[in-house]
Design a protein around this motif. Structure first.
Motif, PDB file in Angstrom:
ATOM      1  N   ASP A   5       0.857  -1.191   0.000  1.00 57.51           N
ATOM      2  CA  ASP A   5       0.000   0.000   0.000  1.00 57.51           C
ATOM      3  C   ASP A   5       0.893   1.241   0.000  1.00 57.51           C
ATOM      4  OD1 ASP A   5      -2.097   1.730   0.162  1.00 57.51           O
ATOM      5  OD2 ASP A   5      -2.324   1.508   2.335  1.00 57.51           O
ATOM      6  N   THR A   6       0.892   1.976  -1.104  1.00 53.15           N
ATOM      7  CA  THR A   6       1.748   3.166  -1.234  1.00 53.15           C
ATOM      8  C   THR A   6       0.949   4.452  -1.134  1.00 53.15           C
ATOM      9  OG1 THR A   6       1.523   3.111  -3.618  1.00 53.15           O
ATOM     10  CG2 THR A   6       3.403   1.931  -2.659  1.00 53.15           C
ATOM     11  N   SER A   7      -0.255   4.380  -0.648  1.00 55.45           N
ATOM     12  CA  SER A   7      -1.093   5.581  -0.616  1.00 55.45           C
ATOM     13  C   SER A   7      -0.611   6.599   0.415  1.00 55.45           C
ATOM     14  CB  SER A   7      -2.543   5.199  -0.335  1.00 55.45           C
ATOM     15  OG  SER A   7      -2.637   4.580   0.938  1.00 55.45           O
ATOM     16  N   THR A   8       0.095   6.172   1.436  1.00 55.56           N
ATOM     17  CA  THR A   8       0.535   7.101   2.481  1.00 55.56           C
ATOM     18  C   THR A   8       1.973   7.590   2.279  1.00 55.56           C
ATOM     19  OG1 THR A   8       1.255   5.274   3.857  1.00 55.56           O
ATOM     20  CG2 THR A   8      -1.001   6.062   4.175  1.00 55.56           C
ATOM     21  N   TRP A   9       2.610   7.133   1.226  1.00 56.64           N
ATOM     22  CA  TRP A   9       3.999   7.515   1.032  1.00 56.64           C
ATOM     23  C   TRP A   9       4.165   9.003   0.770  1.00 56.64           C
ATOM     24  CZ3 TRP A   9       7.177   3.416  -2.125  1.00 56.64           C
ATOM     25  CH2 TRP A   9       7.204   2.230  -1.406  1.00 56.64           C
ATOM     26  N   PHE A  10       3.280   9.579   0.004  1.00 54.96           N
ATOM     27  CA  PHE A  10       3.428  10.991  -0.337  1.00 54.96           C
ATOM     28  C   PHE A  10       3.389  11.867   0.902  1.00 54.96           C
ATOM     29  CE2 PHE A  10       1.502  15.103  -1.399  1.00 54.96           C
ATOM     30  CZ  PHE A  10       2.479  15.595  -2.249  1.00 54.96           C
ATOM     31  N   ILE A  11       2.415  11.689   1.749  1.00 54.55           N
ATOM     32  CA  ILE A  11       2.308  12.518   2.955  1.00 54.55           C
ATOM     33  C   ILE A  11       3.449  12.227   3.925  1.00 54.55           C
ATOM     34  CG2 ILE A  11       0.779  10.951   4.217  1.00 54.55           C
ATOM     35  CD1 ILE A  11       0.535  14.785   4.114  1.00 54.55           C
ATOM     36  N   THR A  12       3.926  10.989   3.956  1.00 55.06           N
ATOM     37  CA  THR A  12       5.048  10.654   4.835  1.00 55.06           C
ATOM     38  C   THR A  12       6.325  11.349   4.380  1.00 55.06           C
ATOM     39  OG1 THR A  12       4.044   8.500   5.247  1.00 55.06           O
ATOM     40  CG2 THR A  12       6.376   8.744   5.791  1.00 55.06           C
ATOM     41  N   ILE A  13       6.613  11.300   3.097  1.00 55.88           N
ATOM     42  CA  ILE A  13       7.820  11.932   2.564  1.00 55.88           C
ATOM     43  C   ILE A  13       7.716  13.447   2.664  1.00 55.88           C
ATOM     44  CG2 ILE A  13       9.161  12.286   0.453  1.00 55.88           C
ATOM     45  CD1 ILE A  13       8.469   9.365  -0.262  1.00 55.88           C
ATOM     46  N   LEU A  14       6.538  13.989   2.383  1.00 56.03           N
ATOM     47  CA  LEU A  14       6.358  15.435   2.470  1.00 56.03           C
ATOM     48  C   LEU A  14       6.521  15.929   3.903  1.00 56.03           C
ATOM     49  CD1 LEU A  14       5.605  17.895   0.729  1.00 56.03           C
ATOM     50  CD2 LEU A  14       3.243  17.521   1.477  1.00 56.03           C
ATOM     51  N   SER A  15       5.957  15.230   4.854  1.00 57.84           N
ATOM     52  CA  SER A  15       6.100  15.646   6.257  1.00 57.84           C
ATOM     53  C   SER A  15       7.542  15.503   6.728  1.00 57.84           C
ATOM     54  CB  SER A  15       5.158  14.848   7.146  1.00 57.84           C
ATOM     55  OG  SER A  15       5.499  13.494   7.107  1.00 57.84           O
ATOM     56  N   MET A  16       8.253  14.502   6.222  1.00 60.61           N
ATOM     57  CA  MET A  16       9.661  14.342   6.593  1.00 60.61           C
ATOM     58  C   MET A  16      10.496  15.505   6.070  1.00 60.61           C
ATOM     59  SD  MET A  16      12.334  11.394   5.429  1.00 60.61           S
ATOM     60  CE  MET A  16      12.238  11.981   3.755  1.00 60.61           C
ATOM     61  N   ILE A  17      10.246  15.918   4.827  1.00 63.67           N
ATOM     62  CA  ILE A  17      10.991  17.037   4.250  1.00 63.67           C
ATOM     63  C   ILE A  17      10.700  18.331   5.004  1.00 63.67           C
ATOM     64  CG2 ILE A  17      11.188  18.470   2.181  1.00 63.67           C
ATOM     65  CD1 ILE A  17      10.842  15.890   0.544  1.00 63.67           C
ATOM     66  N   VAL A  18       9.441  18.564   5.331  1.00 58.95           N
ATOM     67  CA  VAL A  18       9.085  19.776   6.081  1.00 58.95           C
ATOM     68  C   VAL A  18       9.720  19.757   7.464  1.00 58.95           C
ATOM     69  CG1 VAL A  18       7.155  20.998   7.135  1.00 58.95           C
ATOM     70  CG2 VAL A  18       6.959  20.159   4.797  1.00 58.95           C
ATOM     71  N   THR A  19       9.713  18.619   8.116  1.00 58.19           N
ATOM     72  CA  THR A  19      10.324  18.494   9.442  1.00 58.19           C
ATOM     73  C   THR A  19      11.831  18.742   9.379  1.00 58.19           C
ATOM     74  OG1 THR A  19       8.640  16.870  10.036  1.00 58.19           O
ATOM     75  CG2 THR A  19      10.595  16.976  11.419  1.00 58.19           C
ATOM     76  N   LEU A  20      12.501  18.181   8.384  1.00 57.77           N
ATOM     77  CA  LEU A  20      13.938  18.413   8.246  1.00 57.77           C
ATOM     78  C   LEU A  20      14.240  19.871   7.955  1.00 57.77           C
ATOM     79  CD1 LEU A  20      15.088  15.273   6.254  1.00 57.77           C
ATOM     80  CD2 LEU A  20      15.673  15.893   8.585  1.00 57.77           C
ATOM     81  N   PHE A  21      13.397  20.516   7.163  1.00 54.30           N
ATOM     82  CA  PHE A  21      13.595  21.935   6.880  1.00 54.30           C
ATOM     83  C   PHE A  21      13.520  22.757   8.164  1.00 54.30           C
ATOM     84  CE2 PHE A  21      11.657  26.066   5.936  1.00 54.30           C
ATOM     85  CZ  PHE A  21      12.652  26.602   5.137  1.00 54.30           C
ATOM     86  N   PHE A  22      12.503  22.500   8.984  1.00 55.49           N
ATOM     87  CA  PHE A  22      12.368  23.254  10.234  1.00 55.49           C
ATOM     88  C   PHE A  22      13.495  22.938  11.207  1.00 55.49           C
ATOM     89  CE2 PHE A  22       7.766  23.693   9.091  1.00 55.49           C
ATOM     90  CZ  PHE A  22       7.801  25.075   8.997  1.00 55.49           C
ATOM     91  N   MET A  23      13.949  21.709  11.232  1.00 54.80           N
ATOM     92  CA  MET A  23      15.053  21.372  12.131  1.00 54.80           C
ATOM     93  C   MET A  23      16.336  22.095  11.733  1.00 54.80           C
ATOM     94  SD  MET A  23      14.432  17.331  12.823  1.00 54.80           S
ATOM     95  CE  MET A  23      15.989  17.150  13.659  1.00 54.80           C
ATOM     96  N   PHE A  24      16.607  22.173  10.420  1.00 53.34           N
ATOM     97  CA  PHE A  24      17.800  22.894   9.973  1.00 53.34           C
ATOM     98  C   PHE A  24      17.667  24.383  10.230  1.00 53.34           C
ATOM     99  CE2 PHE A  24      18.843  19.114   7.335  1.00 53.34           C
ATOM    100  CZ  PHE A  24      20.125  18.927   7.818  1.00 53.34           C
ATOM    101  N   GLN A  25      16.462  24.919  10.080  1.00 56.65           N
ATOM    102  CA  GLN A  25      16.266  26.336  10.362  1.00 56.65           C
ATOM    103  C   GLN A  25      16.502  26.634  11.837  1.00 56.65           C
ATOM    104  OE1 GLN A  25      15.634  28.882   8.195  1.00 56.65           O
ATOM    105  NE2 GLN A  25      16.036  27.326   6.642  1.00 56.65           N
ATOM    106  N   LEU A  26      16.027  25.787  12.713  1.00 55.75           N
ATOM    107  CA  LEU A  26      16.257  25.981  14.142  1.00 55.75           C
ATOM    108  C   LEU A  26      17.733  25.824  14.490  1.00 55.75           C
ATOM    109  CD1 LEU A  26      13.200  24.078  15.654  1.00 55.75           C
ATOM    110  CD2 LEU A  26      13.627  26.543  15.705  1.00 55.75           C
ATOM    111  N   LYS A  27      18.388  24.896  13.823  1.00 53.70           N
ATOM    112  CA  LYS A  27      19.813  24.690  14.078  1.00 53.70           C
ATOM    113  C   LYS A  27      20.624  25.911  13.641  1.00 53.70           C
ATOM    114  CE  LYS A  27      22.263  20.960  15.153  1.00 53.70           C
ATOM    115  NZ  LYS A  27      22.302  20.448  16.508  1.00 53.70           N
ATOM    116  N   LEU A  28      20.287  26.456  12.482  1.00 54.62           N
ATOM    117  CA  LEU A  28      21.032  27.610  11.981  1.00 54.62           C
ATOM    118  C   LEU A  28      20.699  28.890  12.733  1.00 54.62           C
ATOM    119  CD1 LEU A  28      20.940  27.010   8.129  1.00 54.62           C
ATOM    120  CD2 LEU A  28      22.888  26.840   9.642  1.00 54.62           C
TER     121      LEU A  28
END
Length: 67
Positions: A5-28
């Motif tokens: 079942d690949t129906s949840t992959w898009f939201i999982t990958i998108l949320s991971m990218i958004v989370t990594l973006f915010f983590m790098f912003q907080l780190k910087l």
């Protein structure tokens, strides 16, 4: 055999990218960057090496006179 079942992959990958973006912003945001960086004046230190103390010349075979 059940299919993957690949129906949840898009939201999982998108949320991971958004989370990594915010983590790098907080780190910087924790770093303090100077507003107007100015170049440092570096004093050139002259190191003495043994081959600079005496006159030397390297003779290449092609630079020698013909015999």
């Amino acid at each position: 055999m059940p299919q993957l079942d690949t129906s949840t992959w898009f939201i999982t990958i998108l949320s991971m990218i958004v989370t990594l973006f915010f983590m790098f912003q907080l780190k910087l945001s924790k770093y303090n960057f100077p507003e107007n960086p100015e170049p440092k004046l570096v004093a050139a230190s002259k190191s003495t090496t043994p081959w600079e103390k005496k006159w030397t010349k390297i003779y290449f075979p092609h630079s020698l006179p013909l015999q």
